[in-house]
Design a protein around this motif. Structure first.
Motif, mmCIF file in Angstrom:
data_model
loop_
_atom_site.group_PDB
_atom_site.id
_atom_site.type_symbol
_atom_site.label_atom_id
_atom_site.label_comp_id
_atom_site.label_asym_id
_atom_site.label_seq_id
_atom_site.Cartn_x
_atom_site.Cartn_y
_atom_site.Cartn_z
ATOM 1 N N PHE A 182 -6.238 -2.817 -0.162
ATOM 2 C CA PHE A 182 -5.162 -3.082 0.782
ATOM 3 C C PHE A 182 -5.677 -3.206 2.215
ATOM 4 O O PHE A 182 -5.158 -4.004 2.993
ATOM 5 C CB PHE A 182 -4.065 -2.028 0.679
ATOM 6 C CG PHE A 182 -3.270 -2.160 -0.588
ATOM 7 C CD1 PHE A 182 -2.523 -3.304 -0.844
ATOM 8 C CD2 PHE A 182 -3.264 -1.148 -1.530
ATOM 9 C CE1 PHE A 182 -1.788 -3.442 -2.005
ATOM 10 C CE2 PHE A 182 -2.532 -1.268 -2.702
ATOM 11 C CZ PHE A 182 -1.792 -2.425 -2.941
ATOM 12 N N LEU A 183 -6.685 -2.441 2.555
ATOM 13 C CA LEU A 183 -7.276 -2.557 3.886
ATOM 14 C C LEU A 183 -7.921 -3.929 4.069
ATOM 15 O O LEU A 183 -7.709 -4.600 5.088
ATOM 16 C CB LEU A 183 -8.309 -1.453 4.115
ATOM 17 C CG LEU A 183 -8.965 -1.430 5.486
ATOM 18 C CD1 LEU A 183 -7.921 -1.270 6.589
ATOM 19 C CD2 LEU A 183 -9.990 -0.301 5.549
ATOM 20 N N LYS A 184 -8.660 -4.375 3.060
ATOM 21 C CA LYS A 184 -9.299 -5.691 3.139
ATOM 22 C C LYS A 184 -8.242 -6.799 3.212
ATOM 23 O O LYS A 184 -8.360 -7.743 4.002
ATOM 24 C CB LYS A 184 -10.210 -5.912 1.942
ATOM 25 C CG LYS A 184 -10.932 -7.228 1.987
ATOM 26 C CD LYS A 184 -11.943 -7.355 0.873
ATOM 27 C CE LYS A 184 -12.665 -8.681 1.045
ATOM 28 N NZ LYS A 184 -13.973 -8.695 0.495
ATOM 29 N N MET A 185 -7.200 -6.678 2.405
ATOM 30 C CA MET A 185 -6.140 -7.680 2.395
ATOM 31 C C MET A 185 -5.445 -7.740 3.757
ATOM 32 O O MET A 185 -5.207 -8.827 4.295
ATOM 33 C CB MET A 185 -5.131 -7.340 1.290
ATOM 34 C CG MET A 185 -4.071 -8.388 1.085
ATOM 35 S SD MET A 185 -3.111 -8.155 -0.430
ATOM 36 C CE MET A 185 -2.119 -6.747 -0.017
ATOM 37 N N ALA A 196 0.824 -1.214 0.000
ATOM 38 C CA ALA A 196 0.000 0.000 0.000
ATOM 39 C C ALA A 196 0.854 1.258 0.000
ATOM 40 O O ALA A 196 0.460 2.292 -0.554
ATOM 41 C CB ALA A 196 -0.939 -0.001 1.212
ATOM 42 N N LEU A 197 2.024 1.181 0.590
ATOM 43 C CA LEU A 197 2.922 2.335 0.634
ATOM 44 C C LEU A 197 3.679 2.539 -0.671
ATOM 45 O O LEU A 197 4.297 3.577 -0.873
ATOM 46 C CB LEU A 197 3.924 2.173 1.780
ATOM 47 C CG LEU A 197 3.330 2.120 3.183
ATOM 48 C CD1 LEU A 197 4.410 1.772 4.198
ATOM 49 C CD2 LEU A 197 2.650 3.430 3.534
ATOM 50 N N SER A 198 3.629 1.534 -1.541
ATOM 51 C CA SER A 198 4.445 1.560 -2.754
ATOM 52 C C SER A 198 3.676 1.934 -4.015
ATOM 53 O O SER A 198 4.252 1.943 -5.098
ATOM 54 C CB SER A 198 5.074 0.173 -2.971
ATOM 55 O OG SER A 198 5.814 -0.206 -1.846
ATOM 56 N N VAL A 199 2.405 2.210 -3.897
ATOM 57 C CA VAL A 199 1.587 2.512 -5.071
ATOM 58 C C VAL A 199 0.877 3.854 -4.882
ATOM 59 O O VAL A 199 0.782 4.371 -3.771
ATOM 60 C CB VAL A 199 0.539 1.406 -5.324
ATOM 61 C CG1 VAL A 199 1.221 0.074 -5.610
ATOM 62 C CG2 VAL A 199 -0.415 1.267 -4.162
ATOM 63 N N GLN A 200 0.395 4.373 -5.978
ATOM 64 C CA GLN A 200 -0.369 5.622 -5.896
ATOM 65 C C GLN A 200 -1.712 5.324 -5.231
ATOM 66 O O GLN A 200 -2.382 4.345 -5.559
ATOM 67 C CB GLN A 200 -0.603 6.185 -7.297
ATOM 68 C CG GLN A 200 -1.302 7.520 -7.282
ATOM 69 C CD GLN A 200 -1.400 8.114 -8.679
ATOM 70 O OE1 GLN A 200 -0.868 7.569 -9.640
ATOM 71 N NE2 GLN A 200 -2.078 9.237 -8.779
ATOM 72 N N ARG A 201 -2.086 6.154 -4.296
ATOM 73 C CA ARG A 201 -3.330 5.939 -3.553
ATOM 74 C C ARG A 201 -4.541 6.211 -4.421
ATOM 75 O O ARG A 201 -4.554 7.104 -5.254
ATOM 76 C CB ARG A 201 -3.377 6.851 -2.330
ATOM 77 C CG ARG A 201 -2.405 6.409 -1.247
ATOM 78 C CD ARG A 201 -2.648 7.130 0.033
ATOM 79 N NE ARG A 201 -3.987 6.766 0.539
ATOM 80 C CZ ARG A 201 -4.591 7.393 1.533
ATOM 81 N NH1 ARG A 201 -4.003 8.391 2.145
ATOM 82 N NH2 ARG A 201 -5.775 7.011 1.944
ATOM 83 N N SER A 202 -5.570 5.422 -4.167
ATOM 84 C CA SER A 202 -6.884 5.633 -4.771
ATOM 85 C C SER A 202 -7.907 5.043 -3.806
ATOM 86 O O SER A 202 -7.557 4.216 -2.946
ATOM 87 C CB SER A 202 -6.992 4.946 -6.137
ATOM 88 O OG SER A 202 -7.017 3.540 -5.982
ATOM 89 N N GLU A 203 -9.129 5.436 -3.952
ATOM 90 C CA GLU A 203 -10.174 4.909 -3.064
ATOM 91 C C GLU A 203 -10.278 3.392 -3.210
ATOM 92 O O GLU A 203 -10.345 2.659 -2.220
ATOM 93 C CB GLU A 203 -11.517 5.565 -3.394
ATOM 94 C CG GLU A 203 -12.617 5.225 -2.423
ATOM 95 C CD GLU A 203 -13.890 5.996 -2.702
ATOM 96 O OE1 GLU A 203 -14.963 5.388 -2.525
ATOM 97 O OE2 GLU A 203 -13.809 7.182 -3.094
ATOM 98 N N ARG A 204 -10.242 2.922 -4.433
ATOM 99 C CA ARG A 204 -10.331 1.483 -4.694
ATOM 100 C C ARG A 204 -9.105 0.744 -4.149
ATOM 101 O O ARG A 204 -9.226 -0.315 -3.531
ATOM 102 C CB ARG A 204 -10.457 1.253 -6.193
ATOM 103 C CG ARG A 204 -10.620 -0.181 -6.570
ATOM 104 C CD ARG A 204 -10.876 -0.298 -8.076
ATOM 105 N NE ARG A 204 -10.971 -1.689 -8.447
ATOM 106 C CZ ARG A 204 -10.282 -2.257 -9.415
ATOM 107 N NH1 ARG A 204 -9.449 -1.533 -10.134
ATOM 108 N NH2 ARG A 204 -10.429 -3.520 -9.699
ATOM 109 N N GLY A 205 -7.929 1.288 -4.373
ATOM 110 C CA GLY A 205 -6.705 0.673 -3.879
ATOM 111 C C GLY A 205 -6.659 0.635 -2.365
ATOM 112 O O GLY A 205 -6.266 -0.382 -1.765
#
Length: 75
Positions: free
Chosen positions: A53-56, A40-49
């Motif tokens: 990552f939160l679910k994972m 999650a820290l390595s990608v551009q943030r988005s609502e879907r992303g």
């Protein structure tokens, strides 16, 4: 896990008994938590992303708690 272990043995893995396989599964479940956070820290943030990552990460935490995985990291 029993099926996974039996397939490892069937396909030629040696000296890997059931107890060790189960212990490894429980211990390395913690990798899922790390992957959820680090990825999650390595990608551009988005609502879907963020939701992904939160679910994972929540799922990996629940799995680790269910299998007492954190006990492997006690002093």
């Amino acid at each position: 896990m029993r099926f996974y272990h039996s397939e490892l043995i069937r396909r030629g893995v040696r000296d890997y008994d059931w107890d060790r396989c189960w212990r490894d599964y429980r211990r390395y479940t913690l990798h899922g938590i790390m992957m959820g956070v680090v990825s999650a820290l390595s990608v551009q943030r988005s609502e879907r992303g963020d939701a992904l990552f939160l679910k994972m990460t929540r799922g990996a935490c629940a799995q680790a708690l269910d299998h007492d995985s954190f006990s492997y990291w006690k002093d």
